[in-house]
Scaffold this motif. Structure first.
Motif, PDB file in Angstrom:
ATOM      1  N   GLY A 156      29.083 -40.776 -29.208  1.00 41.30           N
ATOM      2  CA  GLY A 156      28.542 -39.980 -30.063  1.00 41.30           C
ATOM      3  C   GLY A 156      27.124 -40.365 -30.525  1.00 41.30           C
ATOM      4  N   LEU A 157      26.642 -39.622 -31.562  1.00 42.29           N
ATOM      5  CA  LEU A 157      25.202 -39.714 -32.300  1.00 42.29           C
ATOM      6  C   LEU A 157      25.432 -40.983 -33.249  1.00 42.29           C
ATOM      7  CD1 LEU A 157      23.851 -36.385 -32.770  1.00 42.29           C
ATOM      8  CD2 LEU A 157      23.419 -38.101 -30.709  1.00 42.29           C
ATOM      9  N   VAL A 158      24.762 -41.891 -33.204  1.00 40.57           N
ATOM     10  CA  VAL A 158      24.809 -43.199 -34.167  1.00 40.57           C
ATOM     11  C   VAL A 158      23.236 -43.042 -34.782  1.00 40.57           C
ATOM     12  CG1 VAL A 158      26.611 -44.272 -33.492  1.00 40.57           C
ATOM     13  CG2 VAL A 158      24.605 -45.023 -32.644  1.00 40.57           C
ATOM     14  N   ALA A 159      22.215 -42.991 -34.007  1.00 36.48           N
ATOM     15  CA  ALA A 159      20.833 -43.103 -34.466  1.00 36.48           C
ATOM     16  C   ALA A 159      20.433 -42.065 -35.498  1.00 36.48           C
ATOM     17  CB  ALA A 159      19.908 -43.178 -33.338  1.00 36.48           C
ATOM     18  N   ILE A 160      20.009 -42.514 -36.717  1.00 42.15           N
ATOM     19  CA  ILE A 160      19.280 -41.360 -37.766  1.00 42.15           C
ATOM     20  C   ILE A 160      18.122 -41.796 -38.025  1.00 42.15           C
ATOM     21  CG2 ILE A 160      21.791 -41.448 -38.663  1.00 42.15           C
ATOM     22  CD1 ILE A 160      20.864 -43.450 -40.831  1.00 42.15           C
ATOM     23  N   SER A 161      17.415 -40.875 -38.455  1.00 39.20           N
ATOM     24  CA  SER A 161      15.935 -40.832 -39.003  1.00 39.20           C
ATOM     25  C   SER A 161      15.789 -40.992 -40.518  1.00 39.20           C
ATOM     26  CB  SER A 161      15.339 -39.514 -38.664  1.00 39.20           C
ATOM     27  OG  SER A 161      15.636 -38.561 -39.314  1.00 39.20           O
ATOM     28  N   GLY A 162      16.886 -40.946 -41.149  1.00 38.17           N
ATOM     29  CA  GLY A 162      16.953 -41.187 -42.546  1.00 38.17           C
ATOM     30  C   GLY A 162      18.003 -40.666 -43.303  1.00 38.17           C
ATOM     31  N   PHE A 163      17.874 -40.398 -44.601  1.00 37.63           N
ATOM     32  CA  PHE A 163      19.181 -39.691 -45.301  1.00 37.63           C
ATOM     33  C   PHE A 163      18.470 -38.596 -46.341  1.00 37.63           C
ATOM     34  CE2 PHE A 163      20.086 -44.362 -44.763  1.00 37.63           C
ATOM     35  CZ  PHE A 163      21.177 -44.317 -44.243  1.00 37.63           C
ATOM     36  N   GLY A 164      19.488 -37.840 -46.348  1.00 41.08           N
ATOM     37  CA  GLY A 164      18.915 -36.487 -47.238  1.00 41.08           C
ATOM     38  C   GLY A 164      19.054 -35.036 -46.658  1.00 41.08           C
ATOM     39  N   VAL A 165      19.755 -34.263 -46.922  1.00 37.46           N
ATOM     40  CA  VAL A 165      20.081 -32.923 -46.530  1.00 37.46           C
ATOM     41  C   VAL A 165      19.935 -31.956 -47.832  1.00 37.46           C
ATOM     42  CG1 VAL A 165      21.332 -33.549 -44.396  1.00 37.46           C
ATOM     43  CG2 VAL A 165      22.342 -33.014 -46.726  1.00 37.46           C
ATOM     44  N   ASP A 166      20.195 -30.535 -47.386  1.00 36.29           N
ATOM     45  CA  ASP A 166      19.884 -29.684 -48.542  1.00 36.29           C
ATOM     46  C   ASP A 166      21.233 -29.465 -48.915  1.00 36.29           C
ATOM     47  OD1 ASP A 166      19.419 -27.655 -50.413  1.00 36.29           O
ATOM     48  OD2 ASP A 166      18.624 -26.114 -48.444  1.00 36.29           O
ATOM     49  N   PRO A 167      21.483 -29.687 -50.490  1.00 35.72           N
ATOM     50  CA  PRO A 167      23.032 -29.320 -50.918  1.00 35.72           C
ATOM     51  C   PRO A 167      23.200 -27.711 -50.737  1.00 35.72           C
ATOM     52  CG  PRO A 167      21.438 -29.822 -52.524  1.00 35.72           C
ATOM     53  CD  PRO A 167      20.699 -30.315 -51.433  1.00 35.72           C
TER      54      PRO A 167
END
Length: 704
Positions: free
Chosen positions: A134-145
């Motif tokens: 599965g996916l493990v690479a991320i571009s950063g942190f933070g989404v719209d609550p």
């Protein structure tokens, strides 16, 4: 005002929590966009003290990558950061060693709540990420609550959505707001007899409705303002000081509530307006009634309520005895029991009132024999006005009965989670700490390293060899699971041809586990090729040994999950039972509010009747006389009603236990309930006795 403020606090706390969760949520990168990746991230789980928590594996890919919220920097390889709540565990020092080097504490900005249990861990190598499907690479942190619950479900919170702020709203409304509304109504109607006389006289004199309304407003303004100021100060204090909710252990941070401070003046003004409106709306007479006599409330109980009590008790006993018959989830016996339980609680206050009337008659007779005015007056009042006791006890009896039912349900869930449901301990939990199950996809080199730490004769490797689940281990290790017919060689053999008889550990394997199937083969070829799915580790040192094995697993294996047989069941059940702590905590507060409401109504009735003691006051002004009247009219009957109410609540709890088969009635809950009544009885006795003495001393004959 406090009830309304609880809704505001819940909303503010939930909003602040969602914002912190959204800030730490990973933004995954598809395989085609690996160039945008700045770090690798994946989720794991662990447990301590049978409470599960999340372990977030992180590893930066770029030096300029920002660490997740709450961390001052990225962890070094083999380093971990822990939430403050985890570090409060009794075995925190041993526990932190499980994840290698201690890096520091996660700040509040990186936690959903101040009491969240969370770990950020960077493994020594990137092998766990490489083995991840599965996916493990991320571009950063933070989404719209704002997308939570609709388009997006957070991955950094265990069980998100199972217990929402809407559930808290409903709970506050049911167990706090409604009792508070009853308390407000009774406060509005307190001292109503004198007020009714005054309004009727003004009405007879031709005073307009506006003048009579201003009289009511002027009379209520001071106490209403004092109450609003008290509520204002309490609400304001929660924005400056952290509050820990009893029973639940949840910490309400003042920083989370600080944003809602602007609502406090509006709530104070609204509570004042509501109280004044109710004072005028419920007491203003619109037309002359032709008399100044107050309205008379019939204190006699309906006979059918008293007659319904023994019928409800009998039906509850029958329902509990037959609730398990037939095997249906909602059997007729269970349905009858639930309705009979409510009927018992509803009709019990009427029975207590009737019992108080009989008690009052006996006290009056005793007073005549002992020539005691206090006994005579107190007994006769109680005999003529048992409604006072019933009003005060109704809230207590119903509230305590329901709280005991909640506690019994919680105890049942806990016992069920521990494997005692239906009187049978599951086989998995019988094994206990003597066997540990490790889920991991480790390499052969990691497996050899782990085996060297725990000992080659203390574990079995679970591997898939030729598409068949196979247990790999020495003959000594295999003997720990049962009696062998023969020791298998390098060639894998069927389990039935190897074992002659299984012990508890072996029976567990035959039933299937998280890492093995019921049918498997056995081999002693430790170098056999095949993908590893986990290990069974024999533990002869119980809890101490389990800690050592877990530390060895985290030090050598790739992302291991260490558990005892059935532990997932236990942790899930205890997490569900913990929800009832909120019901108990808020329910206890609601019960106190109901008790205060009953006390206010009862004291008002007593002090109104105490004015008739004015003639007695001309002969005897001793305080002991009036304290004796209050004792026998209020104190003793309340203690009697409290004891009976606690006994009935315990009896209904025992019936529920008979249905559930396991659990217990908490003596702490019953003791706290009866203690509240005893304290209330003592306070009412003293305050009403003093009030009656002062009323008698200031009495003047009128209309004679």
């Amino acid at each position: 005002m406090i009830s309304a403020w609880l809704f505001v606090v819940s909303a503010a706390t939930s909003l602040a929590s969602d914002e912190r969760i959204a800030a730490r949520e990973p933004v995954f990168v598809e395989n085609s966009g690996q160039s945008a990746a700045v770090a690798r991230w994946m989720i794991h789980a662990d447990s301590v003290d049978n409470k599960q928590f999340l372990v977030l594996y992180i590893s930066p890919l770029r030096n300029d990558a920002m660490p997740p919220p709450g961390l001052p920097r990225w962890p070094k390889p083999g380093e971990s950061f822990f939430s403050p709540e985890l570090l409060k565990s009794a075995n925190a020092q041993e526990f932190t060693q499980r994840y290698g080097e201690f890096g520091g504490v996660i700040e509040v900005s990186g936690l959903a709540t101040a009491t969240e249990r969370l770990v950020y861990h960077r493994p020594p190598t990137d092998t766990p990420f490489d083995n991840r499907d599965g996916l493990v690479a991320i571009s950063g942190f933070g989404v719209d609550p704002s997308s939570f619950g609709r388009d997006y479900f957070p991955s950094t919170v265990d069980g998100f959505g199972k217990w929402t702020v809407s559930d808290i709203y409903i709970l506050i409304l049911a167990v706090i707001a409604l009792p508070a509304a009853l308390l407000l109504f009774l406060a509005v109607r307190s001292n109503s007899e004198r007020r009714d006389r005054r309004l009727a006289m003004l009405d007879a004199l031709g005073a307009p409705a506006s003048s009579r309304a201003w009289v009511l407003v002027g009379e209520a303004l001071v106490p209403v303002f004092l109450g609003a100021i008290a509520g204002f100060l309490v609400a304001l204090a929660t924005t400056y000081f952290n509050i820990r909710v009893p029973i639940t252990g949840y910490l309400v941070r003042s920083a989370d509530v600080d944003s809602a401070r602007r609502w406090i003046p509006a709530l104070a003004i609204g509570s004042v307006a509501l109280a004044i409106f109710l004072v005028v709306a419920t007491q203003l007479r619109r037309a002359a009634r032709g008399e100044t006599r107050p309205r008379h409330l019939n204190p006699r109980f309906r006979r059918w309520l008293q007659s319904a009590f023994p019928v409800a008790v009998a039906l509850s006993i029958w329902g509990a005895a037959t609730a398990r018959d037939g095997g249906a989830r909602y059997s007729p016996g269970l349905i009858v029991f639930l309705f009979a339980l409510l009927g018992t609680l509803i009709s019990l206050p009427a029975v207590l009132g009737a019992g108080s009337a009989l008690l009052g008659r006996a006290v009056a007779r005793l007073g005549r024999v002992a020539s005691s005015p206090g006994l005579i007056i107190g007994g006769r009042w109680l005999n003529q006005r048992p409604m006072m006791v019933a009003r005060l006890c109704a809230a207590f009896v119903v509230g305590l009965g329901l709280l005991v039912q909640v506690q019994v349900q919680q105890a049942w869930i806990v016992q069920q989670a521990r494997g005692l449901a239906n009187g049978v301990a599951p086989q998995a939990l019988t094994v206990g700490d003597s066997l540990l199950i490790l889920r991991t996809q480790s390499s052969p080199a990691e497996g050899r390293h782990f085996g060297a730490l725990v000992g080659p004769d203390k574990f079995l490797r679970v591997a898939e060899i030729g598409g068949v689940p196979t247990l790999v281990g020495t003959c000594v290790a295999l003997k720990e699971f049962g009696e062998l017919r023969t020791c298998p060689g390098a060639t894998a053999q069927n389990v039935d041809s190897v074992f002659d008889r299984f012990n508890l550990r072996g029976n567990l394997l035959r039933g299937g586990t998280l890492i093995s199937a019921p049918d498997f083969k056995v081999t002693t070829d430790l170098d056999a090729d095949g993908s590893t799915s986990g290990y069974f580790v024999i533990n002869d040192e119980m809890k101490i040994g389990a800690t050592k094995i877990a530390n060895a697993a985290y030090a050598t294996l790739s992302k291991p999950y260490v558990s005892t047989p059935g532990q997932e069941w236990i942790t899930g059940g205890l997490a569900g039972a913990a929800v009832f702590n909120w019901v108990l905590a808020l329910g206890a507060l609601g019960l106190i509010i109901l008790a205060l409401a009953g006390a206010l109504a009862t004291s008002g009735m007593f002090l109104t009747n105490a004015r008739s003691l004015g003639v007695v006051g001309t002969y005897d002004t001793r305080l002991s006389l009036y304290l004796g009247i209050a004792t026998w009219n209020l104190g003793i009957p309340l203690l009697f009603a409290g004891a009976v109410g606690s006994g009935v609540a315990a009896f209904l709890g025992v019936l529920t236990l008979h249905i559930r088969r396991v659990g217990s009635v908490s003596m702490e809950v019953l003791g706290a309930g009866f203690g509240t009544v005893a304290l209330l009885a003592a306070l009412l006795t003293v305050l009403c006795g003093i009030g009656a003495a002062r009323s008698a001393q200031t009495w003047r004959p009128v209309a004679d």
